[in-house]
Design a protein around this motif. Sequence first.
Motif, mmCIF file in Angstrom:
data_model
loop_
_atom_site.group_PDB
_atom_site.id
_atom_site.type_symbol
_atom_site.label_atom_id
_atom_site.label_comp_id
_atom_site.label_asym_id
_atom_site.label_seq_id
_atom_site.Cartn_x
_atom_site.Cartn_y
_atom_site.Cartn_z
ATOM 1 N N ALA A 257 37.632 -4.653 22.797
ATOM 2 C CA ALA A 257 37.119 -4.179 21.510
ATOM 3 C C ALA A 257 35.781 -3.480 21.687
ATOM 4 O O ALA A 257 34.919 -3.946 22.432
ATOM 5 C CB ALA A 257 36.961 -5.350 20.534
ATOM 6 N N LYS B 20 33.453 -7.143 13.789
ATOM 7 C CA LYS B 20 33.930 -5.786 14.046
ATOM 8 C C LYS B 20 33.390 -4.784 13.017
ATOM 9 O O LYS B 20 33.613 -3.583 13.145
ATOM 10 C CB LYS B 20 35.458 -5.728 14.072
ATOM 11 C CG LYS B 20 36.152 -5.793 12.724
ATOM 12 C CD LYS B 20 37.642 -5.525 12.887
ATOM 13 C CE LYS B 20 38.328 -5.412 11.534
ATOM 14 N NZ LYS B 20 39.758 -5.050 11.652
ATOM 15 N N LEU C 108 32.521 -2.606 19.802
ATOM 16 C CA LEU C 108 31.794 -2.944 18.583
ATOM 17 C C LEU C 108 31.084 -1.714 18.045
ATOM 18 O O LEU C 108 30.621 -0.860 18.807
ATOM 19 C CB LEU C 108 30.777 -4.055 18.855
ATOM 20 C CG LEU C 108 31.401 -5.397 19.254
ATOM 21 C CD1 LEU C 108 30.309 -6.406 19.570
ATOM 22 C CD2 LEU C 108 32.282 -5.929 18.149
#
Length: 297
Positions: free
Chosen positions: A117, A174, A119
Amino acid sequence: MSKEQIKQLIASRTNDDGLTETGIKGVRLFRATQSIPCVPAVYEPCIVAIVSGAKEAILDGHRYVYGDSQYLCCPMSMPVKAGTPDASPENPLYGMFISLDPRAMTELAMEMENAGAILPVNKGDLRAQGIRLVKWDGDFTDALLRLLHLGASQTDTAVLGPARLRELYYTILKGEAGIFARHAFGAGNAIARAITHMSSHLDEAISIEELATRAGMSRAVFHRKFKQVTTMAPIQFVKSMRLNNAAMKIAEGKTVNEAALEVGYVSPSQFSREFKRMYGQSPRQWSEAQKLPITVA
């Protein structure tokens, strides 16, 4: 429409001003129908989301006013003043207070990183704030609504509550607060660990030298980095935490001496002197004149 649904659900489940438990650990609803000036409080790691009205928090002279377009993110324990200056029966404040579990947030951030992921970039200055106002986004709103929907069933709340709360944590990490929260909950954040240690040992002697050593820093470097994160010098931060906690304890019914001892003061005269310097009243005057509402905590 989702925010309106959240407002309706909170309004239907809060019969009185103050905090209302939801059955999910760390998740509480609150309502305020009267104007409350900013008074001492201590925010543990949390987010505060308002869906009707406006709330105010002050950290070291910095004023944060927010409503339903931003939520407050406080990833580390902070001594603040908080209130609901504009609330009234005609303009009630409705909101949610959600504790952030440091272990769960850290583990989730690590899982996101391991999953690749990315950010979001935060354009603000991470070094100059202990709290931050963050833009609501659709995912955050939906996760909040899904969490609230559980309140209709005790079984759903017990079984699905932790998963829905984890979902909300995920949307925080997120979203716009991602970098800010990650900075606080990162495993290598020595300042966050120092603040956690301070907060849980207020009734003991706290040595800045010892904290710096525990953080693996010189006293000068620790002082500089601590002030970057919290806006306050370590000694000022400890004093603010102690006095804010004492003010809350006194307003809740503790005697002045009990409150002073419980936050680490051994000298009643020093406590009274520092309390009056910060709040403009002696502890006894505060005890007689102030009633600390649960809604601001």
